[in-house]
Design a protein around this motif. Structure first.
Motif, PDB file in Angstrom:
ATOM      1  N   PRO A 111       0.813  -1.226   0.000  1.00 25.52           N
ATOM      2  CA  PRO A 111       0.000   0.000   0.000  1.00 25.52           C
ATOM      3  C   PRO A 111       0.848   1.279   0.000  1.00 25.52           C
ATOM      4  O   PRO A 111       0.457   2.290  -0.565  1.00 25.52           O
ATOM      5  N   GLU A 112       2.021   1.207   0.624  1.00 24.40           N
ATOM      6  CA  GLU A 112       2.898   2.378   0.663  1.00 24.40           C
ATOM      7  C   GLU A 112       3.398   2.728  -0.745  1.00 24.40           C
ATOM      8  O   GLU A 112       3.464   3.893  -1.127  1.00 24.40           O
ATOM      9  N   ASP A 172       1.819   1.920  -3.520  1.00 26.15           N
ATOM     10  CA  ASP A 172       0.633   2.428  -4.214  1.00 26.15           C
ATOM     11  C   ASP A 172       0.380   3.893  -3.881  1.00 26.15           C
ATOM     12  O   ASP A 172       0.029   4.682  -4.749  1.00 26.15           O
ATOM     13  N   HIS A 173       0.560   4.231  -2.636  1.00 26.91           N
ATOM     14  CA  HIS A 173       0.358   5.613  -2.200  1.00 26.91           C
ATOM     15  C   HIS A 173       1.347   6.552  -2.912  1.00 26.91           C
ATOM     16  O   HIS A 173       0.973   7.636  -3.369  1.00 26.91           O
ATOM     17  N   ASP A 204       0.265   6.908  -6.481  1.00 29.96           N
ATOM     18  CA  ASP A 204      -0.928   7.761  -6.552  1.00 29.96           C
ATOM     19  C   ASP A 204      -0.559   9.236  -6.457  1.00 29.96           C
ATOM     20  O   ASP A 204      -1.105  10.073  -7.178  1.00 29.96           O
ATOM     21  N   ASN A 205       0.381   9.565  -5.573  1.00 28.73           N
ATOM     22  CA  ASN A 205       0.827  10.955  -5.452  1.00 28.73           C
ATOM     23  C   ASN A 205       1.503  11.432  -6.728  1.00 28.73           C
ATOM     24  O   ASN A 205       1.301  12.565  -7.172  1.00 28.73           O
TER      25      ASN A 205
END
Length: 120
Positions: free
Chosen positions: A67-68, A70-71, A74-75
């Motif tokens: 998830p990190e 992915d984050h 996303d940014n």
């Protein structure tokens, strides 16, 4: 100075001294970062035009599910989209400028199969 004027100046300089010009050396150096004998020496490319797809391909290839990560992606995509929506790159080009850019960066444009989307 406007973009079209800058392109003309660089193009004219390269035409006068193509082997010694800064742009020619810079283009050769960039090209050599990911090719050898004009063939790719890297497994994948991350395309600025399609960042999410490019990153997803690499994550899948290495079976990364974090998830990190992915984050972070996303940014990056959010920043890219904010920048992209401010300007339409096609507004900077006319037929003459497009032809000059093609001559200056022909290898990359052909290699990656880039196309100018017409706005006129």
């Amino acid at each position: 100075m406007k973009f079209k004027e800058e392109v003309k100046i660089v193009f004219d300089k390269v035409q006068k001294t193509p082997k010694r010009s800064y742009n020619s050396r810079w283009a050769d150096w960039q090209w050599s970062l990911y090719t050898k004998h004009n063939k790719p020496v890297v497994d994948d490319f991350i395309f600025y035009e399609t960042p999410r797809d490019s990153f997803n391909k690499i994550l899948k290839k290495f079976n990364i599910q974090d998830p990190e990560v992915d984050h972070l992606i996303d940014n990056f995509v959010k920043t890219y989209n904010m920048t992209r929506s401010k300007y339409d790159y096609r507004e900077f080009y006319d037929n003459d400028t497009r032809d000059k850019i093609y001559q200056l960066r022909k290898r990359e444009i052909d290699f990656f199969k880039y196309k100018f989307t017409s706005c006129f």
